[in-house]
Design a protein around this motif. Structure first.
Motif, PDB file in Angstrom:
ATOM      1  N   ARG A 153     -61.950 -67.879 121.629  1.00 52.54           N
ATOM      2  CA  ARG A 153     -61.881 -66.296 121.884  1.00 52.54           C
ATOM      3  C   ARG A 153     -62.548 -66.109 120.259  1.00 52.54           C
ATOM      4  O   ARG A 153     -61.671 -65.801 119.189  1.00 52.54           O
ATOM      5  N   VAL A 154     -63.817 -65.451 120.385  1.00 48.63           N
ATOM      6  CA  VAL A 154     -64.049 -64.582 119.408  1.00 48.63           C
ATOM      7  C   VAL A 154     -64.711 -63.488 120.136  1.00 48.63           C
ATOM      8  O   VAL A 154     -65.841 -63.003 119.299  1.00 48.63           O
ATOM      9  N   GLY A 155     -65.642 -62.806 120.454  1.00 49.52           N
ATOM     10  CA  GLY A 155     -66.612 -61.908 120.935  1.00 49.52           C
ATOM     11  C   GLY A 155     -66.486 -60.941 121.253  1.00 49.52           C
ATOM     12  O   GLY A 155     -65.841 -60.300 122.047  1.00 49.52           O
ATOM     13  N   LYS A 156     -67.332 -59.320 121.173  1.00 52.30           N
ATOM     14  CA  LYS A 156     -67.457 -58.477 121.870  1.00 52.30           C
ATOM     15  C   LYS A 156     -68.360 -58.137 123.182  1.00 52.30           C
ATOM     16  O   LYS A 156     -69.724 -58.655 122.315  1.00 52.30           O
ATOM     17  N   TRP A 157     -68.302 -56.801 124.159  1.00 51.07           N
ATOM     18  CA  TRP A 157     -69.679 -56.810 124.704  1.00 51.07           C
ATOM     19  C   TRP A 157     -71.001 -56.580 123.743  1.00 51.07           C
ATOM     20  O   TRP A 157     -71.652 -57.062 123.813  1.00 51.07           O
ATOM     21  N   MET A 158     -70.684 -55.597 121.927  1.00 52.51           N
ATOM     22  CA  MET A 158     -72.014 -55.200 121.557  1.00 52.51           C
ATOM     23  C   MET A 158     -72.527 -57.029 120.960  1.00 52.51           C
ATOM     24  O   MET A 158     -73.720 -56.882 120.093  1.00 52.51           O
ATOM     25  N   ARG A 159     -71.444 -57.648 120.518  1.00 54.04           N
ATOM     26  CA  ARG A 159     -71.680 -59.003 120.689  1.00 54.04           C
ATOM     27  C   ARG A 159     -72.595 -59.583 120.825  1.00 54.04           C
ATOM     28  O   ARG A 159     -73.381 -60.598 120.330  1.00 54.04           O
ATOM     29  N   TRP A 160     -72.566 -59.844 122.554  1.00 57.60           N
ATOM     30  CA  TRP A 160     -73.369 -60.725 123.749  1.00 57.60           C
ATOM     31  C   TRP A 160     -74.537 -59.758 123.224  1.00 57.60           C
ATOM     32  O   TRP A 160     -76.017 -60.240 123.251  1.00 57.60           O
ATOM     33  N   GLN A 161     -74.156 -58.672 123.446  1.00 59.16           N
ATOM     34  CA  GLN A 161     -76.035 -58.052 123.004  1.00 59.16           C
ATOM     35  C   GLN A 161     -76.766 -57.783 121.872  1.00 59.16           C
ATOM     36  O   GLN A 161     -77.657 -58.042 122.193  1.00 59.16           O
ATOM     37  N   GLN A 162     -76.134 -58.351 120.940  1.00 59.89           N
ATOM     38  CA  GLN A 162     -76.991 -58.415 119.747  1.00 59.89           C
ATOM     39  C   GLN A 162     -77.267 -60.266 119.608  1.00 59.89           C
ATOM     40  O   GLN A 162     -78.588 -60.419 119.315  1.00 59.89           O
ATOM     41  N   ILE A 163     -76.863 -60.800 119.886  1.00 61.43           N
ATOM     42  CA  ILE A 163     -77.422 -62.502 120.619  1.00 61.43           C
ATOM     43  C   ILE A 163     -78.520 -62.264 121.790  1.00 61.43           C
ATOM     44  O   ILE A 163     -79.329 -63.332 121.411  1.00 61.43           O
ATOM     45  N   LEU A 164     -78.537 -61.687 122.670  1.00 58.07           N
ATOM     46  CA  LEU A 164     -79.211 -61.676 123.651  1.00 58.07           C
ATOM     47  C   LEU A 164     -80.658 -60.891 122.704  1.00 58.07           C
ATOM     48  O   LEU A 164     -81.391 -61.265 123.388  1.00 58.07           O
ATOM     49  N   GLY A 165     -80.456 -60.185 121.487  1.00 57.44           N
ATOM     50  CA  GLY A 165     -81.555 -59.512 120.988  1.00 57.44           C
ATOM     51  C   GLY A 165     -82.261 -60.667 120.212  1.00 57.44           C
ATOM     52  O   GLY A 165     -83.337 -60.205 119.391  1.00 57.44           O
ATOM     53  N   CYS A 166     -81.307 -61.819 119.851  1.00 64.86           N
ATOM     54  CA  CYS A 166     -82.373 -63.190 119.343  1.00 64.86           C
ATOM     55  C   CYS A 166     -83.218 -64.246 120.047  1.00 64.86           C
ATOM     56  O   CYS A 166     -83.591 -64.834 119.616  1.00 64.86           O
ATOM     57  N   GLU A 167     -83.211 -63.006 121.269  1.00 66.85           N
ATOM     58  CA  GLU A 167     -83.965 -63.926 122.178  1.00 66.85           C
ATOM     59  C   GLU A 167     -86.076 -63.949 121.067  1.00 66.85           C
ATOM     60  O   GLU A 167     -86.402 -63.462 120.918  1.00 66.85           O
ATOM     61  N   SER A 206     -75.679 -64.307 112.386  1.00 68.36           N
ATOM     62  CA  SER A 206     -74.871 -65.772 112.496  1.00 68.36           C
ATOM     63  C   SER A 206     -75.040 -65.549 114.299  1.00 68.36           C
ATOM     64  O   SER A 206     -75.032 -66.639 114.881  1.00 68.36           O
ATOM     65  N   ALA A 207     -75.834 -64.171 115.206  1.00 74.46           N
ATOM     66  CA  ALA A 207     -76.348 -64.140 116.604  1.00 74.46           C
ATOM     67  C   ALA A 207     -77.240 -64.803 116.623  1.00 74.46           C
ATOM     68  O   ALA A 207     -77.454 -65.453 117.597  1.00 74.46           O
ATOM     69  N   ALA A 208     -78.237 -65.049 115.912  1.00 78.30           N
ATOM     70  CA  ALA A 208     -78.878 -65.851 116.059  1.00 78.30           C
ATOM     71  C   ALA A 208     -78.423 -67.675 116.359  1.00 78.30           C
ATOM     72  O   ALA A 208     -79.328 -68.557 116.764  1.00 78.30           O
ATOM     73  N   VAL A 209     -78.022 -67.959 115.357  1.00 76.20           N
ATOM     74  CA  VAL A 209     -77.439 -69.290 115.433  1.00 76.20           C
ATOM     75  C   VAL A 209     -76.779 -69.816 116.822  1.00 76.20           C
ATOM     76  O   VAL A 209     -76.790 -70.622 117.468  1.00 76.20           O
ATOM     77  N   THR A 210     -75.768 -68.695 117.306  1.00 75.84           N
ATOM     78  CA  THR A 210     -74.495 -68.255 118.735  1.00 75.84           C
ATOM     79  C   THR A 210     -75.880 -68.964 119.497  1.00 75.84           C
ATOM     80  O   THR A 210     -75.163 -69.398 120.488  1.00 75.84           O
TER      81      THR A 210
END
Length: 297
Positions: free
Chosen positions: A242-256, A194-198
């Motif tokens: 509206r869906v996210g939280k701070w840790m979620r953004w960190q997980q998305i960032l880790g999908c580089e 899910s994070a990778a798709v986002t």
């Protein structure tokens, strides 16, 4: 990180219990060495995290299942996660070298030393099995998901289904344990997908001359529940969600995604390490421990 801070008092008791359980299989001396090797495996993860500038919450032993190292923060990208995941098995294997040398230097008269090396090789090889949340799955997920999030999900789901089918039709305690790991790792697999798709959505929105990481970091800096869609709406006019939280953004960032060269490096390192362990176990196929549990090659 100071070694004393990695284990809580409760974990010390669990470590002693783990030594006792392994002692039932290989004896007290060998059990102590084996747990020390497991801890050294985790120190590989700790070293990688510290080298990446991450804070380590601690090392936690799980009786009969090994141990796990928990960081305070998420990995900054897939390269960092793959590096951390592969460091544990690598350190675990290298830690066996002096014990194996001692076995040969003593004229191969201490069978317990060989059993420790063999059991450590089995545990590290199982740890490299590509099913979440084991280290092997994380390395391969980082590689394949860098090509496509769907490819990463397909590989993970495919291995889990094949393992489950093998457990049902062929039986065997090891296959059932791996299938159980797969069930426990389903949430992690789905969450990463899910994070990778986002992250892919964010990357498509990047303006020229900037990296998609800059955009995700900007999202995280907001420290608000705004979603990627909401951020995108400021540029495309779409309705915010509206869906996210701070840790979620960190997980998305880790999908580089990894660069192609890094993908080849980690994939070849993974295959080489797994191949070396298989070759070592084949060479030790006459070991009494392997014969006792029907693991002879």
């Amino acid at each position: 990180a100071p070694l004393a801070s990695l284990l809580s008092p409760m974990q010390v008791f669990i470590v002693l219990g783990t030594i006792g359980l392994y002692a039932l299989v290989v004896g007290w001396q060998a059990a102590f060495l084996l747990v020390a090797l497991l801890f050294f495996h985790e120190l590989g993860h700790v070293y990688a995290m510290v080298r990446l500038g991450m804070k380590v919450r601690g090392v936690y032993f799980v009786p009969l299942l090994g141990a796990v190292t928990i960081p305070e923060t998420l990995w900054k990208d897939r390269d960092a996660l793959a590096y951390t995941s592969l460091s544990g098995p690598l350190w675990g294997v290298l830690a066996s070298v002096p014990i194996l040398a001692a076995y040969y230097l003593t004229g191969r008269t201490h069978e317990g030393l060989l059993e420790v090396v063999v059991l450590n090789a089995v545990l590290n090889l199982v740890n490299l099995y590509p099913i979440s949340p084991l280290d092997g799955a994380r390395v391969l997920a980082c590689v394949f998901a860098s090509v496509s999030p769907r490819l990463g999900l397909a590989v993970g789901a495919g291995v889990f289904l094949l393992t489950l089918i093998g457990a049902v039709f062929f039986g065997g305690l090891l296959l059932w344990i791996l299938a159980l790991f797969g069930v426990l790792g389903l949430f992690e697999t789905i969450s990463q997908y899910s994070a990778a798709v986002t992250a892919e959505k964010v990357r498509r929105l990047c303006p020229g001359g900037r990296t998609w990481t800059d955009d995700v970091t900007r999202l995280g800096d907001m420290l608000s529940p705004q979603s990627v869609e909401e951020y995108a709406s400021t540029r495309s006019g779409g309705a915010p969600r509206r869906v996210g939280k701070w840790m979620r953004w960190q997980q998305i960032l880790g999908c580089e995604p990894m660069r192609a060269g890094r993908m080849v490096l980690y994939l070849s390192s993974y295959l080489s390490l797994a191949g070396a362990l298989v070759a070592g176990l084949v060479a030790a196929r006459d070991c009494a421990l392997l014969q006792r549990f029907g693991l002879g090659f």
